[in-house]
Design a protein around this motif. Structure first.
Motif, mmCIF file in Angstrom:
data_model
loop_
_atom_site.group_PDB
_atom_site.id
_atom_site.type_symbol
_atom_site.label_atom_id
_atom_site.label_comp_id
_atom_site.label_asym_id
_atom_site.label_seq_id
_atom_site.Cartn_x
_atom_site.Cartn_y
_atom_site.Cartn_z
ATOM 1 N N ALA A 13 0.830 -1.201 0.000
ATOM 2 C CA ALA A 13 0.000 0.000 0.000
ATOM 3 C C ALA A 13 0.871 1.260 0.000
ATOM 4 N N ALA A 14 2.021 1.188 0.653
ATOM 5 C CA ALA A 14 2.910 2.342 0.743
ATOM 6 C C ALA A 14 3.980 2.374 -0.355
ATOM 7 N N LEU A 15 4.085 1.315 -1.125
ATOM 8 C CA LEU A 15 5.141 1.207 -2.129
ATOM 9 C C LEU A 15 4.988 2.242 -3.242
ATOM 10 N N MET A 16 6.059 2.946 -3.501
ATOM 11 C CA MET A 16 6.125 3.878 -4.618
ATOM 12 C C MET A 16 7.119 3.275 -5.619
ATOM 13 N N HIS A 17 6.618 2.644 -6.657
ATOM 14 C CA HIS A 17 7.472 1.985 -7.649
ATOM 15 C C HIS A 17 6.772 2.075 -8.991
ATOM 16 N N PRO A 18 7.494 2.370 -10.067
ATOM 17 C CA PRO A 18 6.838 2.505 -11.368
ATOM 18 C C PRO A 18 6.192 1.213 -11.876
ATOM 19 N N PHE A 19 6.580 0.068 -11.321
ATOM 20 C CA PHE A 19 6.015 -1.214 -11.726
ATOM 21 C C PHE A 19 5.230 -1.876 -10.588
ATOM 22 N N ILE A 54 12.469 -18.942 -1.412
ATOM 23 C CA ILE A 54 12.317 -19.175 -2.846
ATOM 24 C C ILE A 54 12.861 -17.965 -3.606
ATOM 25 N N CYS A 55 12.265 -16.804 -3.333
ATOM 26 C CA CYS A 55 12.657 -15.598 -4.069
ATOM 27 C C CYS A 55 12.253 -14.347 -3.306
ATOM 28 N N THR A 56 12.876 -13.234 -3.724
ATOM 29 C CA THR A 56 12.616 -11.923 -3.134
ATOM 30 C C THR A 56 12.664 -10.885 -4.242
ATOM 31 N N PHE A 57 11.780 -9.918 -4.173
ATOM 32 C CA PHE A 57 11.846 -8.803 -5.110
ATOM 33 C C PHE A 57 13.043 -7.925 -4.771
ATOM 34 N N HIS A 58 13.699 -7.410 -5.792
ATOM 35 C CA HIS A 58 14.759 -6.412 -5.629
ATOM 36 C C HIS A 58 14.161 -5.112 -6.163
ATOM 37 N N LEU A 59 13.622 -4.310 -5.271
ATOM 38 C CA LEU A 59 12.830 -3.148 -5.670
ATOM 39 C C LEU A 59 13.639 -1.880 -5.885
ATOM 40 N N HIS A 60 14.957 -1.955 -5.718
ATOM 41 C CA HIS A 60 15.774 -0.777 -6.006
ATOM 42 C C HIS A 60 15.834 -0.529 -7.514
ATOM 43 N N ALA A 61 15.688 -1.584 -8.297
ATOM 44 C CA ALA A 61 15.633 -1.438 -9.753
ATOM 45 C C ALA A 61 14.295 -0.792 -10.109
ATOM 46 N N THR A 62 14.332 0.246 -10.914
ATOM 47 C CA THR A 62 13.089 0.921 -11.289
ATOM 48 C C THR A 62 12.836 0.893 -12.799
ATOM 49 N N GLN A 63 13.724 0.265 -13.568
ATOM 50 C CA GLN A 63 13.527 0.168 -15.007
ATOM 51 C C GLN A 63 12.794 -1.108 -15.403
ATOM 52 N N HIS A 64 12.543 -1.977 -14.413
ATOM 53 C CA HIS A 64 11.827 -3.244 -14.597
ATOM 54 C C HIS A 64 11.547 -3.820 -13.207
ATOM 55 N N VAL A 65 10.897 -4.975 -13.171
ATOM 56 C CA VAL A 65 10.742 -5.696 -11.915
ATOM 57 C C VAL A 65 11.839 -6.761 -11.895
ATOM 58 N N HIS A 66 12.591 -6.783 -10.822
ATOM 59 C CA HIS A 66 13.725 -7.697 -10.662
ATOM 60 C C HIS A 66 13.368 -8.671 -9.535
ATOM 61 N N LEU A 67 13.308 -9.944 -9.875
ATOM 62 C CA LEU A 67 12.991 -10.996 -8.910
ATOM 63 C C LEU A 67 14.242 -11.856 -8.745
#
Length: 122
Positions: A13-19, A54-67
């Motif tokens: 809800a608080a996430l500010m991310h282009p994707f 299993i996996c974690t999002f890497h949300l520092h990337a803002t040009q795509h979604v990085h899993l």
């Protein structure tokens, strides 16, 4: 005293991310593979585990979604969506909602394969 992590829904809800919409769609796909998969915030991002991570999002990337698939068993799962030749992890990238939809079946296969490998290791 350890700081309490927010719920993933509160975090989103608080996430500010282009994707953000793509992240939400990927969350739903990952959780939908197996009801035993749990979700939590780890490394300041949604992270998924069964008996191990299993996996974690890497949300520092803002040009795509990085899993990031950071389970060592990932190295034994061949998949066209997995990138990187690391001993213990692989990456998956999603550049749009269309890309999420196009890679959905393969993502489900990768997550299911990891869960099966962890389940048989019990």
């Amino acid at each position: 005293m350890a700081k309490k992590q927010p719920s993933v829904d509160d975090f989103m809800a608080a996430l500010m991310h282009p994707f953000k919409a793509e992240v939400q769609a990927l969350r739903d796909i990952i959780k939908g593979v197996d009801p035993r998969i749990t979700e939590q915030i780890k490394w300041n991002a949604p992270s998924y585990r069964f008996t191990d991570y299993i996996c974690t999002f890497h949300l520092h990337a803002t040009q795509h979604v990085h899993l990031v698939f950071h389970n060592p068993a990932i190295a034994s799962i061949p998949s066209p969506i997995l990138e990187g030749d690391y001993v213990d992890r692989r990456m998956a990238y999603f550049k749009s909602m269309e890309d999420v939809h196009a890679k959905r079946a393969e993502l489900e296969h990768v997550v299911r394969s990891l869960v099966e490998k962890m389940d048989t290791a019990l």
